[in-house]
Design a protein around this motif. Structure first.
Motif, PDB file in Angstrom:
ATOM      1  N   GLU A 189       0.798  -1.223   0.000  1.00  0.00           N
ATOM      2  CA  GLU A 189       0.000   0.000   0.000  1.00  0.00           C
ATOM      3  C   GLU A 189       0.836   1.281   0.000  1.00  0.00           C
ATOM      4  OE1 GLU A 189      -2.737  -0.299   3.242  1.00  0.00           O
ATOM      5  OE2 GLU A 189      -3.820  -1.992   2.365  1.00  0.00           O
ATOM      6  N   TYR A 190       2.081   1.224   0.514  1.00  0.00           N
ATOM      7  CA  TYR A 190       2.881   2.450   0.630  1.00  0.00           C
ATOM      8  C   TYR A 190       4.289   2.305   0.066  1.00  0.00           C
ATOM      9  CZ  TYR A 190      -0.940   3.761   3.702  1.00  0.00           C
ATOM     10  OH  TYR A 190      -2.190   4.034   4.198  1.00  0.00           O
ATOM     11  N   GLY A 191       4.647   1.107  -0.380  1.00  0.00           N
ATOM     12  CA  GLY A 191       5.955   0.920  -0.994  1.00  0.00           C
ATOM     13  C   GLY A 191       7.124   0.863  -0.037  1.00  0.00           C
ATOM     14  N   PHE A 192       6.889   0.543   1.243  1.00  0.00           N
ATOM     15  CA  PHE A 192       7.987   0.434   2.202  1.00  0.00           C
ATOM     16  C   PHE A 192       8.868  -0.759   1.835  1.00  0.00           C
ATOM     17  CE2 PHE A 192       5.851   2.605   6.123  1.00  0.00           C
ATOM     18  CZ  PHE A 192       5.587   3.719   5.347  1.00  0.00           C
ATOM     19  N   ASP A 193      10.157  -0.637   2.116  1.00  0.00           N
ATOM     20  CA  ASP A 193      11.062  -1.736   1.790  1.00  0.00           C
ATOM     21  C   ASP A 193      11.289  -2.641   3.010  1.00  0.00           C
ATOM     22  OD1 ASP A 193      12.878  -0.470   3.444  1.00  0.00           O
ATOM     23  OD2 ASP A 193      14.121   0.304   1.809  1.00  0.00           O
ATOM     24  N   ALA A 194      12.255  -3.572   2.893  1.00  0.00           N
ATOM     25  CA  ALA A 194      12.467  -4.585   3.928  1.00  0.00           C
ATOM     26  C   ALA A 194      12.964  -4.003   5.241  1.00  0.00           C
ATOM     27  CB  ALA A 194      13.447  -5.645   3.429  1.00  0.00           C
ATOM     28  N   THR A 195      13.524  -2.786   5.221  1.00  0.00           N
ATOM     29  CA  THR A 195      13.998  -2.199   6.473  1.00  0.00           C
ATOM     30  C   THR A 195      12.831  -1.909   7.427  1.00  0.00           C
ATOM     31  OG1 THR A 195      13.920   0.051   5.545  1.00  0.00           O
ATOM     32  CG2 THR A 195      16.002  -1.160   5.367  1.00  0.00           C
ATOM     33  N   PHE A 196      11.622  -1.759   6.895  1.00  0.00           N
ATOM     34  CA  PHE A 196      10.457  -1.554   7.761  1.00  0.00           C
ATOM     35  C   PHE A 196      10.144  -2.822   8.547  1.00  0.00           C
ATOM     36  CE2 PHE A 196       5.784  -1.618   8.391  1.00  0.00           C
ATOM     37  CZ  PHE A 196       5.693  -0.548   9.273  1.00  0.00           C
ATOM     38  N   GLU A 197      10.263  -3.971   7.899  1.00  0.00           N
ATOM     39  CA  GLU A 197      10.039  -5.236   8.602  1.00  0.00           C
ATOM     40  C   GLU A 197      11.044  -5.397   9.741  1.00  0.00           C
ATOM     41  OE1 GLU A 197       9.416 -10.007   7.639  1.00  0.00           O
ATOM     42  OE2 GLU A 197      10.064  -8.626   6.066  1.00  0.00           O
ATOM     43  N   TYR A 198      12.299  -5.064   9.475  1.00  0.00           N
ATOM     44  CA  TYR A 198      13.316  -5.136  10.528  1.00  0.00           C
ATOM     45  C   TYR A 198      12.956  -4.213  11.688  1.00  0.00           C
ATOM     46  CZ  TYR A 198      17.651  -4.369  13.036  1.00  0.00           C
ATOM     47  OH  TYR A 198      18.591  -4.245  14.031  1.00  0.00           O
ATOM     48  N   TYR A 199      12.500  -3.003  11.373  1.00  0.00           N
ATOM     49  CA  TYR A 199      12.109  -2.033  12.403  1.00  0.00           C
ATOM     50  C   TYR A 199      10.997  -2.593  13.284  1.00  0.00           C
ATOM     51  CZ  TYR A 199       9.500   2.017  14.198  1.00  0.00           C
ATOM     52  OH  TYR A 199       8.812   2.893  14.991  1.00  0.00           O
TER      53      TYR A 199
END
Length: 313
Positions: free
Chosen positions: A174-184
């Motif tokens: 929905e917002y194009g976040f990358d894999a660093t968001f999952e880590y966060y």
């Protein structure tokens, strides 16, 4: 009428062919008996309803009254069914199975049990659970009136992994976040679990909580309260699956979290969000949160405006 894609139509037809073939529903007779599927269903309902009428059967099974009348006349003629005066209304009649009718139904049910054993006997308990969940989902999606009300409960082992996974997928879609968001997200959850379970400091055990929206074992949404200081808590991991949005579940989750903070004696609650989440921002305002800080920077693969919202309890 909603438009179905070609892939959806093909998938539904493929499943219908598979299901009718696997249950041999394309045969004229069911389970090597002298009865069709409709006849077997009529016998089943008469045998399992306390007071069954022809009108009940026609409504329940969506059978043409004329077709049903001919079927019942045949059953009466061959001694499987009898008509008796209704104990509640002498002007109407109820349908009952004779001893031969009960025997016929018992044979049908035994044959059905054997068929299910053959079809499903090789499944492991986990596979059987997955099958039942899938069957329940089909039933409830196609018959909205049968779906149980979604439940909001406190988290159980395994829930945080599911929440992290859904955050990663939905925010990417929905917002194009990358894999660093999952880590966060996962890093924050690991820290929360360490404190909540008392692994790091037994004095902090049990601080905060997480709530999950669940329906038939399927995840629908979440929210969490994480203690950051003695009298301060942070709202985290607020998420709703698309099909649960606009139905009041966001408000109910916020109510759970805010009431928990008040009961635990927190004096201040804050949260971080991004400016793109307009519906969430509206909900925070409704619950008394005020925008206190903004900062624009490159994070999670995008340039975003982060916002801090605070509420004094």
């Amino acid at each position: 009428m909603p438009h179905l894609s070609g892939d959806a139509v093909a998938g539904i037809r493929r499943f219908n062919r598979f299901y009718t073939n696997i249950l041999s529903l394309t045969n004229r007779f069911l389970l090597e008996s002298p009865f069709s599927l409709a006849e077997a269903r009529v016998l089943f309902e008469i045998g399992h309803q306390e007071r069954c009428t022809a009108r009940d059967l026609s409504t329940l099974l969506h059978l043409d009254p004329g077709y049903l009348s001919r079927m019942l006349s045949r059953f009466c003629r061959i001694g499987l069914v009898v008509r008796a005066p209704s104990p509640l209304d002498g002007r109407s009649t109820v349908l009952q199975l004779t001893s031969d009718g009960k025997n016929a139904l018992e044979q049908l049910e035994a044959a059905s049990d054997r068929q299910l054993g053959t079809l499903l006997g090789h499944l492991s308990p986990r596979e059987m659970h997955r099958l039942l969940l899938s069957m329940g989902a089909i039933e409830h999606l196609l018959d909205a009136g049968s779906a149980p009300e979604p439940d909001i409960r406190t988290f159980l082992p395994g829930d945080l992994s599911c929440i992290a996974s859904r955050h990663a997928r939905l925010y990417e879609e929905e917002y194009g976040f990358d894999a660093t968001f999952e880590y966060y997200v996962m890093a924050g959850m690991a820290s929360f679990l360490k404190d909540w379970s008392g692994c790091g400091d037994p004095r902090r055990k049990g601080k905060g909580n997480v709530w999950v929206v669940e329906q038939d074992g399927l995840f629908g949404g979440s929210i969490a309260v994480v203690e950051t200081e003695e009298k301060t808590a942070q709202l985290r991991w607020f998420l709703l699956e698309p099909e649960y949005r606009g139905k009041g579940f966001g408000n109910r989750l916020m109510e759970k979290a805010v009431n928990f903070c008040a009961s635990e004696g927190y004096e201040r609650v804050f949260l971080w969000t991004v400016s793109d989440l307009l519906a969430a921002r509206h909900l925070y305002e409704k619950w008394g949160f005020t925008l206190m800080e903004t900062k624009e920077h490159y994070i999670w693969g995008k340039t975003l405006t982060e916002e801090r919202w605070d509420s004094v309890l």
